[in-house]
Design an enzyme around this catalytic site. Structure first.
Site, PDB file in Angstrom:
ATOM      1  CE  LYS A 186      -3.889  -2.172   0.527  1.00 25.42           C
ATOM      2  NZ  LYS A 186      -3.768  -3.808   0.423  1.00 25.42           N
ATOM      3  N   PRO A 187       0.328   2.095   0.041  1.00 25.85           N
ATOM      4  CG  PRO A 187      -0.528   3.994  -1.818  1.00 25.85           C
ATOM      5  CD  PRO A 187      -0.678   2.518  -1.082  1.00 25.85           C
TER       6      PRO A 187
END
Length: 375
Positions: A186-187
């Protein structure tokens, strides 16, 4: 692969020494799970998002399960969820005994179609889960209006959208409750799994906090107000996420820079390639997914150039074997089914060098130039 898709080695290179320090400090602290570092991280996410309640949990699927439980989902309850999504949006409903009611998606964005949402509702519908995927956000304004008309609770699956906005409002706070995932890809990827629940609703905040830790209220240990779960966040995960959150906006901006280059290059390849370019500045680019004609041939071409890709997702959820008991058949969700045959994710992460971005663009462009010649 010359250009790997995830490339965790480069993504975590900057933090190698910091990770060692965190593991040592937590390992010698006698505080391993759901202690002061988790509390600090919850407060930091609260400041970043403006959420009234932030509840740190073990992973994104757990966050969905806890929220659905807090919202009263169980046998006899229907939850409306996208036909094109990761499985946890629907499996969490089913594992609580509820019924997933699949909703087709917009053919361009891949997000829940508000018009089909209206068609799929019944008297047993209680919750709707609009899901933000890849970098695109669901039409929360339209979905919230429908939900208000029919007394539905809105669980915003914002797992990949921390920092994203819609009409100036923060993703995750556009419905009755939301969540953010910190799975390593994920970011804001962690060193392990993790997630947080966010909500301004007093009941959902209170119940979710108890459900994540065996139904305890966090005040009196071993006194259980309800049957809950063991779904707590580790201290090492929280400490690292607090560290990474300090540069998170810079990471998001770099992702947008790369995505803008992709958008500009691939926009000219229409109609063979379809990309979503709207609301670029408000989006979080978790993965860059395009819809491509001759998708499988394109993927083979990129692989021959040393460029790794992923397919999100190979089949619409209603047609997955896990949901065969619902009795859906091909053609029931035409837009979701069409996207599964066209979607392809290209490498995109904040640490990706410009030369790799250029090589991806060049390889995709070369492929469609050849297609055009032989058309």
């Amino acid at each position: 692969m010359k250009i790997p898709f995830f490339n965790y080695a480069d993504r975590y290179a900057e933090d190698r020494e910091k990770i060692k320090e965190i593991v040592y400090n937590v390992g010698t602290s006698d505080n391993f799970i759901l202690k002061e570092r988790v509390n600090e991280f919850e407060q930091e996410i609260g400041r970043y998002t403006g959420a009234k309640y932030v509840i740190a949990v073990a992973n994104g699927t757990t966050a969905l399960t806890i929220l659905l439980k807090a919202m009263g989902v169980g046998p006899g309850v229907e939850v409306l969820t996208p036909a094109f999504s990761f499985i946890s949006t629907a499996s969490s409903i089913a594992l609580l005994g509820g019924t997933p009611v699949f909703v087709d998606v917009d053919p361009h964005t891949g997000m829940m179609d508000p018009d089909d949402l209206r068609r799929r509702m019944t008297s047993a519908s209680r919750v709707v889960i609009p899901t933000h995927l890849f970098s695109v956000m669901a039409d929360m304004k339209a979905i919230n209006e429908i939900a208000r008309e029919h007394n539905l609770i809105v669980l915003e699956d914002s797992a990949v959208a921390l920092g994203g906005r819609q009409n100036g409002a923060m993703a995750g706070l556009l419905g009755d409750a939301g969540l953010y995932s910190f799975f390593p890809a994920k970011p804001l990827g962690g060193i392990g799994d993790g997630a947080v629940i966010v909500t301004d609703n007093d009941d959902f905040g209170r119940i979710s906090r108890m459900l994540r830790n065996h139904g305890q209220d966090g005040i009196t240990r071993f006194y259980h107000h309800m049957l809950g779960y063991n779904n707590r966040m580790d201290e090492t995960v929280a400490a690292y996420l607090s560290h990474k959150l300090m540069r998170y906006d810079n990471l998001l901006n770099r992702r947008r820079e790369i995505a803008l280059k992709y958008n500009e290059a691939f926009g000219s390849l229409a109609p063979m390639v379809q990309v979503v370019t709207e609301a670029h500045d408000e989006r979080v680019y978790y993965t860059y997914v395009l819809q491509a004609e001759k998708r499988d041939e394109l993927r083979s071409h990129l692989q021959s150039r040393g460029i790794e890709t992923q397919i999100y997702y190979p089949a619409a959820l209603p047609l997955q074997p896990a949901f065969a008991y619902l009795g859906h058949k091909p053609g029931d969700f035409p837009n979701a089914e069409a996207i599964t045959g066209r979607s392809l994710a290209l490498p995109l992460y904040a640490e990706m060098p410009d030369e790799h971005v250029h090589e991806v663009i060049q390889a995709v462009s070369e492929f469609y130039a050849e297609v055009k010649i032989h058309a």
